[in-house]
Motif scaffolding. Structure first.
Motif, PDB file in Angstrom:
ATOM      1  N   GLY A 120       0.886  -1.135   0.172  1.00  0.00           N
ATOM      2  CA  GLY A 120      -0.089   0.091   0.213  1.00  0.00           C
ATOM      3  C   GLY A 120       0.985   1.288   0.187  1.00  0.00           C
ATOM      4  N   THR A 121       0.302   2.269  -0.341  1.00  0.00           N
ATOM      5  CA  THR A 121       1.108   3.668  -0.491  1.00  0.00           C
ATOM      6  C   THR A 121       0.687   4.582   0.877  1.00  0.00           C
ATOM      7  OG1 THR A 121       1.085   3.519  -2.739  1.00  0.00           O
ATOM      8  CG2 THR A 121       1.743   5.606  -1.890  1.00  0.00           C
ATOM      9  N   ILE A 122       1.744   4.932   1.708  1.00  0.00           N
ATOM     10  CA  ILE A 122       1.459   5.456   2.659  1.00  0.00           C
ATOM     11  C   ILE A 122       1.968   7.170   2.592  1.00  0.00           C
ATOM     12  CG2 ILE A 122       1.651   5.812   5.206  1.00  0.00           C
ATOM     13  CD1 ILE A 122       2.561   2.985   5.427  1.00  0.00           C
ATOM     14  N   THR A 123       1.062   8.169   2.318  1.00  0.00           N
ATOM     15  CA  THR A 123       1.254   9.287   2.027  1.00  0.00           C
ATOM     16  C   THR A 123       0.066  10.326   2.130  1.00  0.00           C
ATOM     17  OG1 THR A 123       2.430  10.883   0.589  1.00  0.00           O
ATOM     18  CG2 THR A 123       1.190   9.159  -0.458  1.00  0.00           C
ATOM     19  N   THR A 124       0.359  11.517   2.508  1.00  0.00           N
ATOM     20  CA  THR A 124      -0.604  12.598   2.242  1.00  0.00           C
ATOM     21  C   THR A 124      -0.527  13.286   1.140  1.00  0.00           C
ATOM     22  OG1 THR A 124       0.353  14.077   3.762  1.00  0.00           O
ATOM     23  CG2 THR A 124      -1.070  12.347   4.659  1.00  0.00           C
ATOM     24  N   SER A 125       0.369  13.160   0.413  1.00  0.00           N
ATOM     25  CA  SER A 125       0.596  14.036  -0.622  1.00  0.00           C
ATOM     26  C   SER A 125      -0.157  14.012  -1.864  1.00  0.00           C
ATOM     27  CB  SER A 125       2.059  13.711  -1.289  1.00  0.00           C
ATOM     28  OG  SER A 125       2.195  14.570  -2.544  1.00  0.00           O
ATOM     29  N   GLY A 532       2.024   5.701 -11.699  1.00  0.00           N
ATOM     30  CA  GLY A 532       2.591   6.778 -12.143  1.00  0.00           C
ATOM     31  C   GLY A 532       3.662   7.552 -11.227  1.00  0.00           C
ATOM     32  N   PRO A 533       4.278   8.452 -11.902  1.00  0.00           N
ATOM     33  CA  PRO A 533       5.249   9.275 -11.230  1.00  0.00           C
ATOM     34  C   PRO A 533       4.635  10.075  -9.995  1.00  0.00           C
ATOM     35  CG  PRO A 533       4.640  10.344 -13.462  1.00  0.00           C
ATOM     36  CD  PRO A 533       4.202   8.878 -13.420  1.00  0.00           C
ATOM     37  N   ALA A 534       5.492  10.619  -9.455  1.00  0.00           N
ATOM     38  CA  ALA A 534       4.947  11.452  -8.131  1.00  0.00           C
ATOM     39  C   ALA A 534       5.764  12.667  -7.614  1.00  0.00           C
ATOM     40  CB  ALA A 534       4.818  10.345  -7.133  1.00  0.00           C
ATOM     41  N   TYR A 535       5.192  13.257  -7.010  1.00  0.00           N
ATOM     42  CA  TYR A 535       5.738  14.429  -6.094  1.00  0.00           C
ATOM     43  C   TYR A 535       5.153  14.276  -4.717  1.00  0.00           C
ATOM     44  CZ  TYR A 535       7.512  17.094 -10.494  1.00  0.00           C
ATOM     45  OH  TYR A 535       7.876  17.247 -11.609  1.00  0.00           O
ATOM     46  N   ASN A 536       6.387  14.696  -3.875  1.00  0.00           N
ATOM     47  CA  ASN A 536       5.899  14.542  -2.418  1.00  0.00           C
ATOM     48  C   ASN A 536       5.451  16.135  -1.886  1.00  0.00           C
ATOM     49  OD1 ASN A 536       5.715  13.773   0.410  1.00  0.00           O
ATOM     50  ND2 ASN A 536       7.746  13.826   0.726  1.00  0.00           N
ATOM     51  N   VAL A 537       4.295  16.534  -2.218  1.00  0.00           N
ATOM     52  CA  VAL A 537       3.881  18.029  -2.000  1.00  0.00           C
ATOM     53  C   VAL A 537       3.463  17.929  -0.527  1.00  0.00           C
ATOM     54  CG1 VAL A 537       2.865  19.846  -3.107  1.00  0.00           C
ATOM     55  CG2 VAL A 537       3.700  18.210  -4.692  1.00  0.00           C
ATOM     56  N   PHE A 538       3.991  18.653   0.493  1.00  0.00           N
ATOM     57  CA  PHE A 538       3.294  18.489   1.806  1.00  0.00           C
ATOM     58  C   PHE A 538       3.895  19.815   2.597  1.00  0.00           C
ATOM     59  CE2 PHE A 538       7.437  16.842   2.296  1.00  0.00           C
ATOM     60  CZ  PHE A 538       7.752  16.813   3.698  1.00  0.00           C
ATOM     61  N   PHE A 539       3.123  19.948   3.844  1.00  0.00           N
ATOM     62  CA  PHE A 539       3.587  21.115   4.456  1.00  0.00           C
ATOM     63  C   PHE A 539       4.858  21.775   4.696  1.00  0.00           C
ATOM     64  CE2 PHE A 539       4.682  23.249   8.571  1.00  0.00           C
ATOM     65  CZ  PHE A 539       4.042  24.486   8.191  1.00  0.00           C
ATOM     66  N   ASN A 540       5.970  20.438   4.908  1.00  0.00           N
ATOM     67  CA  ASN A 540       7.292  21.024   4.961  1.00  0.00           C
ATOM     68  C   ASN A 540       8.094  20.665   3.795  1.00  0.00           C
ATOM     69  OD1 ASN A 540       8.033  21.819   7.513  1.00  0.00           O
ATOM     70  ND2 ASN A 540       7.228  20.374   8.401  1.00  0.00           N
ATOM     71  N   ALA A 586       7.788   5.004  -1.052  1.00  0.00           N
ATOM     72  CA  ALA A 586       7.270   4.869   0.298  1.00  0.00           C
ATOM     73  C   ALA A 586       7.686   5.978   1.188  1.00  0.00           C
ATOM     74  CB  ALA A 586       8.286   3.479   0.853  1.00  0.00           C
ATOM     75  N   ASN A 587       7.334   6.181   2.524  1.00  0.00           N
ATOM     76  CA  ASN A 587       7.475   7.192   3.082  1.00  0.00           C
ATOM     77  C   ASN A 587       8.687   7.066   4.030  1.00  0.00           C
ATOM     78  OD1 ASN A 587       6.222   9.861   2.890  1.00  0.00           O
ATOM     79  ND2 ASN A 587       4.291   9.002   3.684  1.00  0.00           N
ATOM     80  N   PHE A 588       9.711   7.620   4.140  1.00  0.00           N
ATOM     81  CA  PHE A 588      10.972   7.674   5.137  1.00  0.00           C
ATOM     82  C   PHE A 588      10.906   8.773   6.104  1.00  0.00           C
ATOM     83  CE2 PHE A 588      15.084   9.019   6.012  1.00  0.00           C
ATOM     84  CZ  PHE A 588      15.774   7.784   6.329  1.00  0.00           C
ATOM     85  N   SER A 589      10.862   8.224   7.490  1.00  0.00           N
ATOM     86  CA  SER A 589      10.883   9.449   8.658  1.00  0.00           C
ATOM     87  C   SER A 589      12.021  10.065   8.607  1.00  0.00           C
ATOM     88  CB  SER A 589      10.717   8.428   9.918  1.00  0.00           C
ATOM     89  OG  SER A 589       9.554   7.741   9.923  1.00  0.00           O
ATOM     90  N   ASP A 590      11.884  11.279   8.799  1.00  0.00           N
ATOM     91  CA  ASP A 590      12.798  12.550   9.116  1.00  0.00           C
ATOM     92  C   ASP A 590      12.652  13.432  10.327  1.00  0.00           C
ATOM     93  OD1 ASP A 590      15.157  13.827   8.460  1.00  0.00           O
ATOM     94  OD2 ASP A 590      14.718  14.117   6.246  1.00  0.00           O
ATOM     95  N   THR A 591      13.325  14.148  10.411  1.00  0.00           N
ATOM     96  CA  THR A 591      13.106  15.170  11.530  1.00  0.00           C
ATOM     97  C   THR A 591      13.238  16.768  11.032  1.00  0.00           C
ATOM     98  OG1 THR A 591      14.993  14.852  12.681  1.00  0.00           O
ATOM     99  CG2 THR A 591      13.489  13.481  13.590  1.00  0.00           C
ATOM    100  N   ARG A 599       9.390  11.937   4.286  1.00  0.00           N
ATOM    101  CA  ARG A 599       9.607  12.316   3.056  1.00  0.00           C
ATOM    102  C   ARG A 599       9.380  11.050   2.066  1.00  0.00           C
ATOM    103  NH1 ARG A 599      15.923  13.159   2.319  1.00  0.00           N
ATOM    104  NH2 ARG A 599      16.756  12.218   4.237  1.00  0.00           N
ATOM    105  N   LEU A 600       8.789  11.337   1.012  1.00  0.00           N
ATOM    106  CA  LEU A 600       8.286  10.152   0.049  1.00  0.00           C
ATOM    107  C   LEU A 600       9.638  10.122  -1.010  1.00  0.00           C
ATOM    108  CD1 LEU A 600       5.819   8.459  -0.713  1.00  0.00           C
ATOM    109  CD2 LEU A 600       5.558   9.662  -2.482  1.00  0.00           C
ATOM    110  N   ILE A 601       9.829   8.631  -0.870  1.00  0.00           N
ATOM    111  CA  ILE A 601      11.094   8.352  -1.858  1.00  0.00           C
ATOM    112  C   ILE A 601      10.916   6.966  -2.582  1.00  0.00           C
ATOM    113  CG2 ILE A 601      12.819   9.498  -0.302  1.00  0.00           C
ATOM    114  CD1 ILE A 601      13.670   6.496   0.794  1.00  0.00           C
ATOM    115  N   ASN A 602      11.695   6.947  -3.774  1.00  0.00           N
ATOM    116  CA  ASN A 602      11.609   5.587  -4.464  1.00  0.00           C
ATOM    117  C   ASN A 602      12.677   4.794  -3.432  1.00  0.00           C
ATOM    118  OD1 ASN A 602      11.496   7.298  -7.426  1.00  0.00           O
ATOM    119  ND2 ASN A 602      10.333   5.616  -6.873  1.00  0.00           N
ATOM    120  N   ALA A 603      12.014   3.786  -2.663  1.00  0.00           N
ATOM    121  CA  ALA A 603      12.566   3.034  -1.416  1.00  0.00           C
ATOM    122  C   ALA A 603      13.375   1.916  -2.306  1.00  0.00           C
ATOM    123  CB  ALA A 603      11.691   2.770  -0.576  1.00  0.00           C
TER     124      ALA A 603
END
Length: 769
Positions: A120-125, A532-540, A586-591, A599-603
């Motif tokens: 599954g895809t975990i993201t809010t972007s 398809g391709p993706a952009y990680n568009v989110f608040f930060n 996939a989403n990778f945790s960061d601070t 942040r979403l990456i090609n994992a």
């Protein structure tokens, strides 16, 4: 206690490949486990077709009506009647009854996602599409949050497991949830349903009418629902009961048949929801690192929770937040479907428009007291999403040397969002406040041409060949204005960017199917999935997210057997599969200055393999037993760590989140005929799953241990008078578990409290007229 209310937010005016060969791994059968004295069927409502057999189930998994036991796809089917009896109201509930299906909950619909076979895809972007596609009456829902709507007047739900990109709308690298609503009837019919459930004063009321408006030409259906639930979590700071909801909505469908060859169906639906789900309930004040198992305790968090009278644990159902987190959703759409019979060929057009508005207010820090090292963080968000789609397909007559479905598809989707964050923290004996506002959005266009054919080599042996050629265009715009020129807790400095990308690719499907005899069918398929391709568009969002992610692709091999045995009293469906994913998104945790962001990456590469078994058995006419089981090995094969990541990023060989190795659903239903047209139905069902890791980062403190939930009910019904009364008990053994575990946004570990996380009872009434 008071019922909670969610706070609204006014955002102001926003800017409105080649497939590689891999080894085939196939599974063996699994014996049926019969639990309970009697239960309702978990997969389909199996009324007998005659004195000795099970009812034939018809599905549309191949875009045309076919018997379930003849479709060369692993499909789980849940009827609307069974979902109603088991109080399964949405996709999250349905995931408890389908072992290959799992669900990620969250404080907002934006955070919720669906998983099939551990993928599954975990993201809010808004710049990312889901790997599990949800389709309602032929209309693809482009965002995962749209799929969390309550189910109303559902005929049945089909869960198609594995890549389904050739025939189902947009892209589906992991699977499809195909929801089919009820059609209007020629005869006049009406119904009323009402239910009350304890442990939060939950209620549900539904009513509908159906019948002919112009006999033989025009039929119609309209239904409405309202429901509410106080919740099962207490906010000690406000005195409110939270983790509840109020929902209301309606659905209508008109079917016009001007002649024998043309059918026009117009359907519309709308759902309003207000949820008061907190951003986690503290389960602990420590965090355990992966892979060292080093434990770090947050003394400020422990002190703050102790001062508020909160005792963090795996059973905690209390929070102390200075604001109640909540969301409001408006979700609806309209679709027109035209079916035209052309000398045995069927031309179908599906034209649809959908709109989704999401408003959220969240207490990010989950605390009511401001202290050193634990700032107060409040988030407000606004989302407006719309999609327009058109699908035109042609289905040939069945039989002959070749029969096929072919067509073209287009979707245009526009997303506009505004997200605000306010941070107050202790500084130099006083307080310091900072804020940030991000305005962003995406525009996406998806074009496709597709076709899938059966090559009937003999009446019992056929080849399967399908392909979907896809072109995706995706644009984004982003602007953040921050009060601080440097990063503060949870807020990056001001930043603006925009970008666009486009990709042409394909999905395909090849296979063989052999009908061994009238009651046994086997198949082998290879499928290539594409997302398809993706952009990680989110608040930060920062410059590291400005580059487009590569498309996610998958190669899947599946072998299956479907058989009717014991004179038609036993239906057994078995499937074994292996699927490999490249450029897994996939989403990778960061601070950011001590606050968790992702942040979403090609994992890299991941895979899933397993065996699935569905059994339905009617040993005697009045008893139905069902068993569904999934053994899933969803693993990270090679994780592509982003630049600057810690060594703990090496998670090769570890499980994917929301993918228990074992999951089963066992159920039975026994009917006792009584006098005067009455009958008594005894129901029970039991589900069990092994431990599950909720985080891709493999943190040891976010693992939910194995657990099982046992439910039971009894129904008294009169077929002649069209009424029934049901009493039920959920979670008979009072088993406690967490539906989700995560690191706290600032410290500690938080849990999400499920509706059936403790025992409760209910009563439901139904009347036809």
């Amino acid at each position: 206690m008071k019922k909670s209310t969610s706070r609204s937010f006014n955002p102001g005016k926003g800017q409105q490949v080649g497939a590689g060969a891999r080894a085939l791994w196939a599974g063996a059968g699994v014996g049926a486990l019969l639990l309970g004295m009697a239960a309702s069927p978990a997969i389909a409502d199996e009324a007998p077709a005659d004195a000795s057999g099970l009812q034939e189930i018809v599905v549309t998994a191949t875009r045309r009506p076919e018997r379930l036991d003849q479709v060369p796809i692993a499909v789980s089917v849940l009827s609307g009647d069974v979902a109603e009896r088991r109080i399964l109201n949405d996709i999250q509930d349905i995931s408890t009854a389908v072992p290959a299906l799992n669900f990620r909950t969250g404080a907002s619909n934006k955070d919720r996602n669906i998983f099939v076979r551990g993928i599954g895809t975990i993201t809010t972007s808004p710049g990312v599409e889901p790997s599990v596609s949800t389709v309602v009456d032929g209309v693809v829902l482009a965002r995962p949050g749209q799929a969390t709507l309550d189910l109303l007047d559902i005929d049945h739900v089909e869960v198609l497991r594995g890549p389904q990109g050739t025939l189902f709308g947009k892209n589906a690298t992991a699977g499809v949830i195909n929801i089919v609503s009820k059609d209007p009837t020629e005869e006049a019919h009406g119904y009323v349903d009402a239910a009350y459930l304890s442990g939060g004063d939950e209620y549900r009321v539904k009513a509908g009418v159906s019948g002919a408006l112009v006999p033989g030409k025009l039929t119609g259906l309209i239904s409405a629902m309202t429901s509410g639930y106080d919740g099962n979590v207490t906010n000690k700071a406000t005195g409110d009961t939270v983790n509840g909801y109020t929902h209301s909505g309606a659905r209508t469908k008109l079917r016009f048949t001007p002649n024998d060859d043309v059918t026009v169906t117009v359907a519309a639906d709308y759902l309003f929801s207000r949820d008061s789900v907190p951003t986690g309930v503290f389960a602990g004040t420590t965090q355990t690192a992966y892979p060292t198992n080093a434990v770090t305790n947050s003394a400020p968090l422990a002190a703050s929770l102790a001062a508020a009278g909160i005792h963090p644990s795996a059973y905690n159902t209390e929070v102390s937040a200075n604001t109640n987190s909540g969301t409001k959703d408006n979700n609806g759409g309209i679709a027109a479907t035209v079916d035209w019979n052309l000398n045995g060929y069927t031309l179908t057009s599906v034209t649809a428009y959908r709109k989704w508005q999401n408003i959220q207010s969240q207490d990010y820090d989950q605390l009511s007291v401001l202290s050193t090292g634990l700032p107060n963080v409040v988030d407000n968000g606004y989302l407006l999403f719309s999609q327009t789609s058109e699908e035109l397909r042609l289905a040939s007559p069945k039989g002959g040397l070749i029969d096929y479905v072919t067509g073209v598809y287009y979707m245009h989707a526009v997303d506009t969002e505004v997200y605000q964050r306010a941070v107050t923290q202790v500084s130099g004996g006083g307080t310091l406040s900072n804020n940030g506002t991000s305005r962003f959005g995406t525009t996406g266009d998806n074009y496709a041409a597709f076709g899938e054919a059966n090559i009937n080599i003999t009446p019992d042996f056929r080849g399967i060949a399908g392909v979907r050629v896809v072109h995706d265009d995706l644009d984004y715009h982003f602007q953040r204005v921050a009060s601080s020129a440097t990063a503060v807790t949870g807020i990056q400095p001001s930043y603006a960017s925009n970008g666009s990308t486009g990709t042409t690719d394909y999905a395909d499907r090849l296979g063989l199917q052999w009908d061994v005899d009238r009651d046994v069918s086997t198949y082998f398929t290879y499928s290539r999935g594409y997302m398809g391709p993706a952009y990680n568009v989110f608040f930060n969002m920062t410059s590291t997210a400005a580059l487009a992610l590569k498309p996610e692709t998958s190669d899947s091999y599946e072998v299956g057997v479907k058989a009717k045995l014991l004179g038609g009293r036993l239906q057994a469906n078995l499937a074994g599969y292996i699927t490999n994913f490249d450029n897994y998104q996939a989403n990778f945790s960061d601070t950011v200055a001590g606050a968790i962001v992702t942040r979403l990456i090609n994992a890299g590469q991941v895979s899933t393999k397993g065996v699935e078994a569905d059994f339905t058995y009617r040993p005697i006419d009045n008893l139905t037993l069902t068993q569904s089981l999934a053994w899933t090995q969803a693993r990270v094969d090679h994780f592509q760590c982003p630049a600057g990541a810690a060594s703990s990023c090496d998670i090769d060989g570890q499980p994917l989140p929301f993918a228990p190795d074992w999951k089963l659903d066992s159920a039975a239903s026994y009917t006792v005929p009584l006098s005067s047209g009455l009958k008594l139905v005894l129901d029970t069902d039991y589900r069990w799953q092994s431990k599950v890791q909720y985080q891709l980062t493999q943190t040891p403190d976010t693992i939910q241990g194995a657990y099982g939930i046992w439910n039971a009910g009894v129904t008294l019904a009169s077929e002649d008078q069209g009424w029934r009364v049901t009493g039920l008990v959920k979670n008979l053994l009072d088993t406690h578990y967490s539906s989700y575990l995560a690191r706290g946004n600032l410290a500690g570990v938080v849990r999400w409290v499920p509706r059936d996380g403790s025992r409760y009872w209910g009563v439901a009434l139904h009347k036809d007229f």
